[in-house]
Design a protein around this motif. Structure first.
Motif, mmCIF file in Angstrom:
data_model
loop_
_atom_site.group_PDB
_atom_site.id
_atom_site.type_symbol
_atom_site.label_atom_id
_atom_site.label_comp_id
_atom_site.label_asym_id
_atom_site.label_seq_id
_atom_site.Cartn_x
_atom_site.Cartn_y
_atom_site.Cartn_z
ATOM 1 N N GLU A 198 35.205 56.865 21.760
ATOM 2 C CA GLU A 198 35.157 56.630 23.113
ATOM 3 C C GLU A 198 35.088 57.938 24.074
ATOM 4 O O GLU A 198 35.952 58.844 23.725
ATOM 5 C CB GLU A 198 36.440 55.812 23.538
ATOM 6 C CG GLU A 198 36.428 54.369 22.959
ATOM 7 C CD GLU A 198 35.277 53.497 23.341
ATOM 8 O OE1 GLU A 198 34.729 53.865 24.442
ATOM 9 O OE2 GLU A 198 34.997 52.459 22.519
ATOM 10 N N VAL A 199 34.454 58.098 24.786
ATOM 11 C CA VAL A 199 34.048 59.448 25.780
ATOM 12 C C VAL A 199 35.081 59.571 26.794
ATOM 13 O O VAL A 199 35.169 58.422 27.679
ATOM 14 C CB VAL A 199 32.667 59.447 26.309
ATOM 15 C CG1 VAL A 199 32.406 60.767 27.075
ATOM 16 C CG2 VAL A 199 31.631 59.398 25.366
ATOM 17 N N PRO A 200 35.708 60.335 26.875
ATOM 18 C CA PRO A 200 36.790 60.561 27.945
ATOM 19 C C PRO A 200 36.334 60.795 29.126
ATOM 20 O O PRO A 200 35.103 61.107 29.286
ATOM 21 C CB PRO A 200 37.594 62.088 27.511
ATOM 22 C CG PRO A 200 37.330 62.211 26.330
ATOM 23 C CD PRO A 200 36.152 61.470 25.733
ATOM 24 N N THR A 201 36.898 60.315 30.285
ATOM 25 C CA THR A 201 36.286 60.131 31.559
ATOM 26 C C THR A 201 36.633 61.351 32.545
ATOM 27 O O THR A 201 37.538 61.912 32.296
ATOM 28 C CB THR A 201 36.760 58.855 32.233
ATOM 29 O OG1 THR A 201 38.182 58.916 32.400
ATOM 30 C CG2 THR A 201 36.625 57.563 31.370
ATOM 31 N N GLY A 202 35.785 61.659 33.614
ATOM 32 C CA GLY A 202 36.001 62.355 34.464
ATOM 33 C C GLY A 202 35.454 63.797 34.565
ATOM 34 O O GLY A 202 35.637 64.542 35.215
ATOM 35 N N GLU A 235 31.412 65.541 33.790
ATOM 36 C CA GLU A 235 30.202 64.925 33.822
ATOM 37 C C GLU A 235 29.224 65.214 32.441
ATOM 38 O O GLU A 235 29.591 66.454 31.821
ATOM 39 C CB GLU A 235 29.184 65.543 35.077
ATOM 40 C CG GLU A 235 27.781 65.410 34.765
ATOM 41 C CD GLU A 235 26.792 66.288 35.648
ATOM 42 O OE1 GLU A 235 25.643 66.240 35.855
ATOM 43 O OE2 GLU A 235 27.474 66.939 36.787
ATOM 44 N N ALA A 264 28.628 69.192 28.486
ATOM 45 C CA ALA A 264 29.645 68.780 29.378
ATOM 46 C C ALA A 264 29.440 69.918 30.435
ATOM 47 O O ALA A 264 29.590 71.238 30.217
ATOM 48 C CB ALA A 264 31.081 68.882 29.012
ATOM 49 N N TYR A 313 36.666 69.706 28.050
ATOM 50 C CA TYR A 313 35.003 69.808 28.115
ATOM 51 C C TYR A 313 34.487 69.735 26.503
ATOM 52 O O TYR A 313 33.468 68.739 26.332
ATOM 53 C CB TYR A 313 34.448 71.051 28.625
ATOM 54 C CG TYR A 313 34.563 71.024 29.872
ATOM 55 C CD1 TYR A 313 33.790 70.379 30.862
ATOM 56 C CD2 TYR A 313 35.675 71.894 30.713
ATOM 57 C CE1 TYR A 313 33.862 70.573 32.056
ATOM 58 C CE2 TYR A 313 35.848 72.065 32.026
ATOM 59 C CZ TYR A 313 35.008 71.231 32.923
ATOM 60 O OH TYR A 313 34.991 71.416 34.128
ATOM 61 N N VAL A 316 34.787 66.100 25.443
ATOM 62 C CA VAL A 316 33.794 65.015 25.987
ATOM 63 C C VAL A 316 32.307 65.354 25.470
ATOM 64 O O VAL A 316 31.652 64.258 25.098
ATOM 65 C CB VAL A 316 33.709 65.319 27.685
ATOM 66 C CG1 VAL A 316 32.616 64.640 28.327
ATOM 67 C CG2 VAL A 316 34.970 64.914 28.424
ATOM 68 N N ARG A 353 30.509 62.452 23.274
ATOM 69 C CA ARG A 353 28.992 61.805 23.589
ATOM 70 C C ARG A 353 28.043 61.983 22.346
ATOM 71 O O ARG A 353 27.009 61.179 22.043
ATOM 72 C CB ARG A 353 28.560 62.451 24.619
ATOM 73 C CG ARG A 353 27.388 61.878 25.124
ATOM 74 C CD ARG A 353 27.614 60.383 25.755
ATOM 75 N NE ARG A 353 26.342 59.592 26.089
ATOM 76 C CZ ARG A 353 25.756 59.014 25.308
ATOM 77 N NH1 ARG A 353 26.222 58.747 23.967
ATOM 78 N NH2 ARG A 353 24.670 58.291 25.732
ATOM 79 N N GLN A 395 28.867 59.597 19.832
ATOM 80 C CA GLN A 395 28.042 58.317 20.084
ATOM 81 C C GLN A 395 26.849 58.103 20.002
ATOM 82 O O GLN A 395 26.052 57.048 19.300
ATOM 83 C CB GLN A 395 28.446 57.896 21.639
ATOM 84 C CG GLN A 395 30.025 57.609 21.870
ATOM 85 C CD GLN A 395 30.068 57.059 23.431
ATOM 86 O OE1 GLN A 395 29.418 57.377 24.339
ATOM 87 N NE2 GLN A 395 31.117 56.148 23.509
#
Length: 232
Positions: free
Chosen positions: A103-107, A109, A144, A180, A183, A187, A190
């Motif tokens: 799961e990609v951490p949020t917050g 870009e 990121a 960073y 994230v 991604r 994923q």
């Protein structure tokens, strides 16, 4: 070590390494130590997964490896010492970790696709960091970005055969420890999973920062890899 990943992931990891070594997958399905002699290679490579140890290399190297006590066959220094006389050059001692789903951490870009300014990021890191990241061999990259839009971390993966995606990540030194790398790596993982690949986190033993990112993303360490080049 007991498997804790789902059966599909377990099978893909074992099949991936069997394909890499060009050996029967059964070699990774039972505990113990299995060797395969390859006199057309100039390296000894040993992989341990869930208690199954598999080594591939020239006959002289395999013979010396088999003389070592089982508990020392995962020790790069011990293996290198045992290969004395064959001009061993130790290349790697790495942990191997895998995950069912990331799961990609949020917050933060994340930009997917071709990444700009990779050269700038590379120049801000040491040559050793750039080479260890493996990004030079990873065409599938994501970034990121910092609040100003510039790249803080880049991650990517290299496809290994039909099943595995070897991940790599590199972070600007000024922006490390801020999430960073996690994230970008998540991604990239994923993207690989969308291609039915199992993300592989192969990390130099002792690289604590990399290991911490892997743990944060749910990767489970299940084995090790040793590699020694001979006669160089």
């Amino acid at each position: 070590m007991s498997p804790s990943l789902n059966d599909t992931t377990l099978a893909q990891v074992r099949e991936g390494w069997a394909e890499e070594f060009e050996i029967p997958v059964e070699a990774f399905s039972t505990s113990g130590f299995t060797t395969f002699t390859r006199d057309d290679t100039h390296a000894l490579v040993m992989v341990e997964l869930w208690g199954a140890h598999v080594a591939v290399g020239p006959a002289a190297a395999i013979d010396r490896l088999e003389r070592l006590a089982p508990e020392r066959r995962c020790d790069l220094d011990a293996v290198t010492s045992a290969l004395g006389g064959l001009h061993p050059d130790p290349i790697a001692a790495a942990s191997l970790s895998y995950v069912d789903r990331v799961e990609v951490p949020t917050g933060i870009e994340v930009a997917v696709g071709p990444v700009q300014n990779v050269d700038m990021l590379r120049d801000r890191c040491t040559l050793e960091e750039w080479e260890e990241s493996g990004l030079i061999d990873m065409p599938a990259r994501v970034a990121a970005r910092r609040p100003d839009g510039r790249v803080a971390a880049v991650a990517g993966y290299e496809r290994w055969g039909r099943n595995l995606a070897q991940l790599g990540v590199l972070t600007d030194p000024e922006w490390r420890g801020m999430g960073y790398a996690a994230v970008a790596a998540a991604r990239a993982a994923q993207v690989a999973q969308n291609e039915a690949l199992v993300p592989q986190w192969r990390c130099r033993i002792g690289n604590t920062a990399s290991e911490e990112v892997a743990v944060r993303l749910g990767f489970q360490r299940v084995g090790v890899q040793l590699a020694v080049v001979l006669g160089r």
